[in-house]
Design a protein around this motif. Structure first.
Motif, PDB file in Angstrom:
ATOM      1  N   PRO A  99       0.873  -0.943  -0.003  1.00  0.00           N
ATOM      2  CA  PRO A  99      -0.091   0.287  -0.088  1.00  0.00           C
ATOM      3  C   PRO A  99       0.403   1.061   0.104  1.00  0.00           C
ATOM      4  O   PRO A  99       1.736   1.290   0.869  1.00  0.00           O
ATOM      5  CB  PRO A  99      -0.434   0.315   1.091  1.00  0.00           C
ATOM      6  CG  PRO A  99      -0.005  -1.262   1.988  1.00  0.00           C
ATOM      7  CD  PRO A  99       0.315  -2.335   1.253  1.00  0.00           C
ATOM      8  N   LYS A 101      -1.434   4.528  -0.296  1.00  0.00           N
ATOM      9  CA  LYS A 101      -2.470   5.218  -0.478  1.00  0.00           C
ATOM     10  C   LYS A 101      -2.451   6.135   0.363  1.00  0.00           C
ATOM     11  O   LYS A 101      -2.319   7.681   0.945  1.00  0.00           O
ATOM     12  CB  LYS A 101      -3.739   4.673   0.147  1.00  0.00           C
ATOM     13  CG  LYS A 101      -5.105   5.554  -0.168  1.00  0.00           C
ATOM     14  CD  LYS A 101      -6.235   4.680   0.102  1.00  0.00           C
ATOM     15  CE  LYS A 101      -7.155   5.801   0.364  1.00  0.00           C
ATOM     16  NZ  LYS A 101      -7.532   7.043  -0.269  1.00  0.00           N
ATOM     17  N   VAL A 104       0.113   9.190  -0.438  1.00  0.00           N
ATOM     18  CA  VAL A 104      -0.465   9.724  -2.038  1.00  0.00           C
ATOM     19  C   VAL A 104      -1.685  10.899  -1.211  1.00  0.00           C
ATOM     20  O   VAL A 104      -1.373  11.896  -2.210  1.00  0.00           O
ATOM     21  CB  VAL A 104      -0.405   8.347  -2.842  1.00  0.00           C
ATOM     22  CG1 VAL A 104      -1.730   9.154  -3.700  1.00  0.00           C
ATOM     23  CG2 VAL A 104       0.682   8.034  -3.332  1.00  0.00           C
ATOM     24  N   ASP A 105      -1.826   9.831  -0.711  1.00  0.00           N
ATOM     25  CA  ASP A 105      -2.671  11.125  -0.045  1.00  0.00           C
ATOM     26  C   ASP A 105      -2.431  12.342   0.475  1.00  0.00           C
ATOM     27  O   ASP A 105      -3.229  13.170   0.468  1.00  0.00           O
ATOM     28  CB  ASP A 105      -3.957  10.639   0.956  1.00  0.00           C
ATOM     29  CG  ASP A 105      -4.784   9.641   1.076  1.00  0.00           C
ATOM     30  OD1 ASP A 105      -5.571   9.350  -0.728  1.00  0.00           O
ATOM     31  OD2 ASP A 105      -5.603   8.527   1.078  1.00  0.00           O
ATOM     32  N   THR A 108      -0.860  14.896  -2.478  1.00  0.00           N
ATOM     33  CA  THR A 108      -2.334  15.062  -3.118  1.00  0.00           C
ATOM     34  C   THR A 108      -3.071  16.351  -2.328  1.00  0.00           C
ATOM     35  O   THR A 108      -3.458  17.217  -2.480  1.00  0.00           O
ATOM     36  CB  THR A 108      -3.437  14.182  -3.505  1.00  0.00           C
ATOM     37  OG1 THR A 108      -3.084  12.587  -4.080  1.00  0.00           O
ATOM     38  CG2 THR A 108      -4.381  14.605  -3.998  1.00  0.00           C
ATOM     39  N   TYR A 116      -3.646   6.615  -9.888  1.00  0.00           N
ATOM     40  CA  TYR A 116      -3.139   5.090  -9.297  1.00  0.00           C
ATOM     41  C   TYR A 116      -3.393   4.370 -11.059  1.00  0.00           C
ATOM     42  O   TYR A 116      -4.687   4.776 -11.739  1.00  0.00           O
ATOM     43  CB  TYR A 116      -4.654   4.430  -8.560  1.00  0.00           C
ATOM     44  CG  TYR A 116      -4.662   5.007  -7.468  1.00  0.00           C
ATOM     45  CD1 TYR A 116      -3.047   4.729  -6.316  1.00  0.00           C
ATOM     46  CD2 TYR A 116      -5.032   5.588  -6.536  1.00  0.00           C
ATOM     47  CE1 TYR A 116      -2.927   5.208  -5.756  1.00  0.00           C
ATOM     48  CE2 TYR A 116      -4.978   5.824  -5.463  1.00  0.00           C
ATOM     49  CZ  TYR A 116      -3.693   5.817  -4.336  1.00  0.00           C
ATOM     50  OH  TYR A 116      -2.854   6.387  -3.808  1.00  0.00           O
ATOM     51  N   ASN A 119      -4.556  -0.446  -9.432  1.00  0.00           N
ATOM     52  CA  ASN A 119      -5.292  -0.855  -8.337  1.00  0.00           C
ATOM     53  C   ASN A 119      -5.611   0.813  -7.409  1.00  0.00           C
ATOM     54  O   ASN A 119      -4.294   1.130  -6.872  1.00  0.00           O
ATOM     55  CB  ASN A 119      -5.257  -1.966  -7.402  1.00  0.00           C
ATOM     56  CG  ASN A 119      -6.437  -3.316  -7.957  1.00  0.00           C
ATOM     57  OD1 ASN A 119      -6.417  -2.881  -8.157  1.00  0.00           O
ATOM     58  ND2 ASN A 119      -4.888  -4.224  -8.404  1.00  0.00           N
ATOM     59  N   ASP A 120      -6.790   1.025  -6.914  1.00  0.00           N
ATOM     60  CA  ASP A 120      -6.293   2.522  -6.136  1.00  0.00           C
ATOM     61  C   ASP A 120      -5.280   2.161  -5.028  1.00  0.00           C
ATOM     62  O   ASP A 120      -5.745   1.005  -4.316  1.00  0.00           O
ATOM     63  CB  ASP A 120      -8.092   2.324  -5.718  1.00  0.00           C
ATOM     64  CG  ASP A 120      -8.417   3.994  -6.600  1.00  0.00           C
ATOM     65  OD1 ASP A 120      -7.648   3.864  -7.719  1.00  0.00           O
ATOM     66  OD2 ASP A 120      -9.896   4.065  -5.959  1.00  0.00           O
ATOM     67  N   GLY A 121      -4.735   2.656  -4.449  1.00  0.00           N
ATOM     68  CA  GLY A 121      -3.741   2.748  -3.042  1.00  0.00           C
ATOM     69  C   GLY A 121      -2.692   2.003  -3.403  1.00  0.00           C
ATOM     70  O   GLY A 121      -1.826   1.330  -2.517  1.00  0.00           O
ATOM     71  N   LEU A 125       1.940   3.788 -10.293  1.00  0.00           N
ATOM     72  CA  LEU A 125       1.585   5.296 -10.577  1.00  0.00           C
ATOM     73  C   LEU A 125       1.680   6.280 -10.879  1.00  0.00           C
ATOM     74  O   LEU A 125       2.927   6.162 -11.947  1.00  0.00           O
ATOM     75  CB  LEU A 125       1.729   6.233  -8.817  1.00  0.00           C
ATOM     76  CG  LEU A 125       1.535   5.310  -7.815  1.00  0.00           C
ATOM     77  CD1 LEU A 125       2.774   5.618  -5.924  1.00  0.00           C
ATOM     78  CD2 LEU A 125       0.696   5.142  -7.130  1.00  0.00           C
ATOM     79  N   TYR A 147       6.513   6.601   5.039  1.00  0.00           N
ATOM     80  CA  TYR A 147       5.825   7.434   4.258  1.00  0.00           C
ATOM     81  C   TYR A 147       6.192   9.505   4.735  1.00  0.00           C
ATOM     82  O   TYR A 147       6.134  10.436   4.390  1.00  0.00           O
ATOM     83  CB  TYR A 147       4.523   7.380   4.633  1.00  0.00           C
ATOM     84  CG  TYR A 147       3.761   6.239   4.124  1.00  0.00           C
ATOM     85  CD1 TYR A 147       3.813   5.715   2.764  1.00  0.00           C
ATOM     86  CD2 TYR A 147       2.667   5.353   4.706  1.00  0.00           C
ATOM     87  CE1 TYR A 147       3.271   4.389   2.933  1.00  0.00           C
ATOM     88  CE2 TYR A 147       2.291   4.068   4.870  1.00  0.00           C
ATOM     89  CZ  TYR A 147       2.719   3.651   3.378  1.00  0.00           C
ATOM     90  OH  TYR A 147       2.169   2.255   2.959  1.00  0.00           O
TER      91      TYR A 147
END
Length: 411
Positions: A99, A101, A104-105, A108, A116, A119-121, A125, A147
């Motif tokens: 993962p 996400k 990325v969140d 963003t 993506y 698959n989301d998350g 990319l 992260y």
């Protein structure tokens, strides 16, 4: 390549040079890409660091980082701020299951343009580099410190710096502090108060400087295990290490006292000596939330010594190269052990014996191969896909031959 490994005669008083820390190297390589006036010595010769260098130097649109999880996270942040540059970053089939996400969140929310592609998350990319003006973001802190470090490494390049609010229990704090210390060392101003980290925008020009990467403590763990499983008086010297290390895995020096190993610090090296037996111990209990990468080595050491071992703080191991908790349970039980796991812990019950000539599956995970290797001091074993060690320690098997292990290809 599968290999069989057994002890010939452990050769004490060997002097082993271990490559630079992968964790430090990858952070400094990214900072060097942002600030080319930085020079780096003793960079890790691991696959991961080589992939990091290749990606940072590449002008291609497609960036493939294979199994390199640290590179995936750091480069996602890096390419997000490369104004007018567009890349697709991908990796191995396992990487596409890891993962991303949360990172990325956060990017963003700062204004990054990331899509993506499957698959989301999860990777791959598509990233369109932008000039990011926003400076405040929150992040779940219990999943992976990488992260957090990814954001911190680019923070001084953001127009208004970064205020990062960490939510929940913070994992692997030493790795966050390593990132901040490296930023401070090149002249970037930071603060870490309670659950808020602040990085000031780079207001002054970074001066030309040379930084030396300390050798990798995670790699040192396998030699700690060798000495722990050896006879009294066994000794190995490994280079190049500092008493005041930035690496969380330097806690090895304290942990391995439980297994009869004494660490003596010299100016740029450490001597590992087996100075006592563990006859007065029946179990060891450890919280490894700040050093999860050494859990595999410790589990195998305890198993080899017939000790019960209970380790907590291991929740990040489920999203590594493999699910390391499941992998440890499977392989130790093939050897005759009894292991119980949860989402964040491993309980090894004491074993009366060790099955010999067992084939250890490595799951494309370098640490599985290296963690089980010292057990050959007790019984002959087979390591499948032994080449996987190149991810972090390419000369590992040669160094093991140097200290007295007999290693042969399985035909």
């Amino acid at each position: 390549m599968d290999i069989s490994i057994k002890k010939s005669k452990l050769t004490s008083h060997q002097n082993i040079q271990i490559t630079g820390s992968k964790s430090e190297s990858n952070r400094l390589l990214l900072l060097q890409a942002l600030y080319p006036q930085i020079q780096i010595e003793n960079v890790s010769n691991s696959d991961d660091s080589a992939l990091m260098q290749q990606a940072l130097n590449s002008q291609e649109e497609l960036i493939d980082i294979h199994h390199a999880g640290t590179a995936m996270r750091f480069l996602t942040a890096y390419f997000s701020i490369q104004n007018n540059r567009e890349v697709i970053i991908t990796g191995s089939s396992r990487m596409k299951e890891r993962p991303i996400k949360i990172l990325v969140d956060a990017l963003t929310a700062l204004g990054a343009d990331i899509t993506y592609l499957e698959n989301d998350g999860f990777p791959p990319l598509k990233i369109k580099g932008r000039h990011l003006k926003k400076s405040k973001v929150s992040l779940e802190a219990h999943v992976s410190s990488q992260y957090i470090s990814a954001l911190l490494l680019i923070a001084s390049q953001l127009e208004n710096g970064l205020e990062l609010i960490l939510e929940g229990k913070i994992t692997s704090v030493p790795y966050i502090k390593m990132t901040l210390t490296l930023l401070n060392s090149i002249g970037v101003e930071t603060s870490f108060i309670n659950n808020t980290i602040t990085v000031k925008p780079n207001a002054v020009e970074i001066k030309p400087q040379k930084l030396t990467v300390e050798s990798d403590w995670s790699s040192a763990s396998y030699f700690y295990s060798v000495i722990a499983l050896s006879d009294l008086g066994s000794e190995i010297t490994i280079n190049s290490y500092n008493k005041n290390s930035l690496q969380g895995d330097s806690v090895l020096a304290s942990i391995y006292k439980n297994f009869g190993v004494t660490t003596t610090f010299l100016e740029h090296s450490i001597i590992l000596q087996k100075t006592s037996t563990i006859s007065d111990k029946s179990s060891v209990e450890l919280n490894l939330s700040n050093a999860p990468d050494i859990a595999q080595t410790i589990a195998v050491t305890a198993f080899g010594l017939g000790l019960e071992c209970y380790m907590t703080g291991l929740h990040t191991l489920k999203i590594k190269e493999t699910d390391r908790l499941v992998a440890l349970k499977t392989e130790i039980e093939k050897l005759g052990g009894d292991v119980a796991i949860t989402e964040a812990s491993l309980h090894l019950k004491s074993a009366k014996g060790i099955n010999d000539n067992v084939s250890i599956s490595t799951y494309n995970d370098h640490r599985m191969a290296m963690a089980f290797a010292p057990l050959a001091l007790k019984v002959p074993i087979i390591i499948n896909n032994a080449d996987v060690v190149s991810k972090s320690y390419p000369q590992f098997w040669e160094d093991f031959k140097t200290i007295g292990f007999s290693i042969n290809k399985v035909l």
